[in-house]
Design a protein around this motif. Structure first.
Motif, short mmCIF file in Angstrom:
data_model
loop_
_atom_site.label_atom_id
_atom_site.label_comp_id
_atom_site.label_asym_id
_atom_site.label_seq_id
_atom_site.Cartn_x
_atom_site.Cartn_y
_atom_site.Cartn_z
N GLN A 53 -9.13 -7.54 -46.84
CA GLN A 53 -9.13 -8.99 -47.01
C GLN A 53 -8.53 -9.63 -45.74
O GLN A 53 -7.41 -9.34 -45.36
CB GLN A 53 -8.29 -9.37 -48.23
N LEU A 54 -9.31 -10.49 -45.13
CA LEU A 54 -8.85 -11.15 -43.91
C LEU A 54 -7.71 -12.10 -44.24
O LEU A 54 -7.79 -12.88 -45.19
CB LEU A 54 -10.01 -11.92 -43.28
N GLN A 55 -6.66 -12.02 -43.45
CA GLN A 55 -5.54 -12.94 -43.60
C GLN A 55 -5.34 -13.70 -42.30
O GLN A 55 -5.50 -13.15 -41.21
CB GLN A 55 -4.27 -12.16 -43.95
N LEU A 56 -4.97 -14.97 -42.43
CA LEU A 56 -4.78 -15.84 -41.27
C LEU A 56 -3.36 -16.38 -41.29
O LEU A 56 -2.87 -16.82 -42.34
CB LEU A 56 -5.78 -16.99 -41.31
N LEU A 57 -2.72 -16.38 -40.13
CA LEU A 57 -1.34 -16.83 -40.04
C LEU A 57 -1.20 -17.77 -38.85
O LEU A 57 -1.42 -17.36 -37.70
CB LEU A 57 -0.38 -15.66 -39.89
N GLU A 58 -0.84 -19.03 -39.15
CA GLU A 58 -0.68 -20.02 -38.09
C GLU A 58 0.75 -20.06 -37.58
O GLU A 58 1.69 -19.71 -38.29
CB GLU A 58 -1.03 -21.43 -38.59
N SER A 59 0.89 -20.53 -36.36
CA SER A 59 2.21 -20.78 -35.78
C SER A 59 2.05 -21.83 -34.71
O SER A 59 0.94 -22.13 -34.27
CB SER A 59 2.81 -19.49 -35.19
N GLY A 60 3.17 -22.41 -34.28
CA GLY A 60 3.16 -23.31 -33.15
C GLY A 60 3.33 -24.77 -33.48
O GLY A 60 3.35 -25.61 -32.57
N GLY A 61 3.42 -25.13 -34.74
CA GLY A 61 3.62 -26.52 -35.07
C GLY A 61 4.99 -27.01 -34.63
O GLY A 61 5.85 -26.22 -34.23
N GLY A 62 5.19 -28.33 -34.71
CA GLY A 62 6.47 -28.89 -34.34
C GLY A 62 6.40 -30.39 -34.23
O GLY A 62 5.43 -31.01 -34.69
N SER A 63 7.43 -30.96 -33.61
CA SER A 63 7.51 -32.40 -33.43
C SER A 63 7.51 -32.73 -31.95
O SER A 63 8.26 -32.12 -31.18
CB SER A 63 8.80 -32.94 -34.06
N VAL A 64 6.68 -33.71 -31.57
CA VAL A 64 6.60 -34.13 -30.17
C VAL A 64 6.45 -35.64 -30.14
O VAL A 64 6.00 -36.25 -31.11
CB VAL A 64 5.40 -33.49 -29.44
N PRO A 65 6.79 -36.27 -29.02
CA PRO A 65 6.54 -37.70 -28.89
C PRO A 65 5.09 -37.97 -28.54
O PRO A 65 4.34 -37.05 -28.15
CB PRO A 65 7.46 -38.09 -27.72
N THR A 66 4.68 -39.21 -28.71
CA THR A 66 3.32 -39.61 -28.32
C THR A 66 3.06 -39.22 -26.87
O THR A 66 3.90 -39.44 -26.00
CB THR A 66 3.15 -41.12 -28.49
N GLY A 67 1.88 -38.64 -26.66
CA GLY A 67 1.51 -38.18 -25.32
C GLY A 67 1.88 -36.74 -25.04
O GLY A 67 1.49 -36.18 -24.01
N GLY A 68 2.62 -36.14 -25.95
CA GLY A 68 3.04 -34.76 -25.76
C GLY A 68 1.94 -33.76 -26.08
O GLY A 68 0.83 -34.13 -26.46
N SER A 69 2.30 -32.49 -25.94
CA SER A 69 1.34 -31.40 -26.16
C SER A 69 1.94 -30.34 -27.08
O SER A 69 3.15 -30.14 -27.10
CB SER A 69 0.96 -30.74 -24.82
N LEU A 70 1.07 -29.69 -27.81
CA LEU A 70 1.44 -28.54 -28.63
C LEU A 70 0.31 -27.54 -28.60
O LEU A 70 -0.86 -27.92 -28.44
CB LEU A 70 1.70 -28.95 -30.09
N THR A 71 0.65 -26.28 -28.78
CA THR A 71 -0.35 -25.24 -28.90
C THR A 71 -0.18 -24.53 -30.22
O THR A 71 0.89 -23.99 -30.51
CB THR A 71 -0.21 -24.22 -27.75
N LEU A 72 -1.23 -24.56 -31.03
CA LEU A 72 -1.23 -23.84 -32.30
C LEU A 72 -1.96 -22.52 -32.13
O LEU A 72 -2.97 -22.45 -31.42
CB LEU A 72 -1.93 -24.66 -33.39
N SER A 73 -1.46 -21.49 -32.79
CA SER A 73 -2.11 -20.19 -32.77
C SER A 73 -2.38 -19.72 -34.19
O SER A 73 -1.64 -20.06 -35.11
CB SER A 73 -1.23 -19.16 -32.06
N CYS A 74 -3.43 -18.95 -34.33
CA CYS A 74 -3.79 -18.37 -35.62
C CYS A 74 -4.18 -16.92 -35.39
O CYS A 74 -5.12 -16.64 -34.65
CB CYS A 74 -4.95 -19.15 -36.23
N VAL A 75 -3.43 -16.03 -36.01
CA VAL A 75 -3.70 -14.60 -35.87
C VAL A 75 -4.40 -14.10 -37.12
O VAL A 75 -3.94 -14.34 -38.23
CB VAL A 75 -2.39 -13.82 -35.64
#
Length: 125
Positions: free
Chosen positions: A1-23
């Motif tokens: 059974q395929l399982q997916l796990l996200e990471s990388g969320g958070g809080s940033v100000p407007t104009g900021g950047s984030l990178t989300l990953s899913c393994v």
């Protein structure tokens, strides 16, 4: 059974950047569609970006030019690079997938048989 796990969320100000990953683990499809969805309270879950086994990508109009979906097949990982974030991007972001072809970012949720648990992204003014 395929399982997916996200990471990388958070809080940033407007104009900021984030990178989300899913393994992905526990299974593999020869042909597959992987996607990022997001949901805010009281609203339907919406498709943000998709990528398939042929590396074809699609994006919601609201994120085109700001978000980039990519994959590293060797690491069974997809990534969502989010730049120039806006308060309206605040949501829980979910990774999802199924064995088959993507056909656009507006695919029905029930096409996706595998879902991650979600990761919170908050963009402040």
């Amino acid at each position: 059974q395929l399982q997916l796990l996200e990471s990388g969320g958070g809080s940033v100000p407007t104009g900021g950047s984030l990178t989300l990953s899913c393994v992905a683990s526990g299974g593999r499809y020869l042909n597959y569609c992987l996607a990022w969805f997001r949901q805010t309270p009281g609203k339907e879950r919406e498709g943000v970006a998709t990528i398939d086994s042929d590396d074809v990508t699609n994006y919601a109009d609201s994120v085109k030019g700001r978000f980039t979906i990519s994959q590293n097949s060797a690491k069974n990982t997809i990534t969502l690079q989010m730049n120039n974030l806006k308060p309206e991007d605040t949501a829980i972001y979910y990774c999802a997938g199924f064995g088959g072809n993507c056909y656009g970012v507006s695919m029905a949720l029930d096409e996706f048989s595998h879902w991650g648990q979600g990761t919170q992204v908050t963009v402040s003014n």
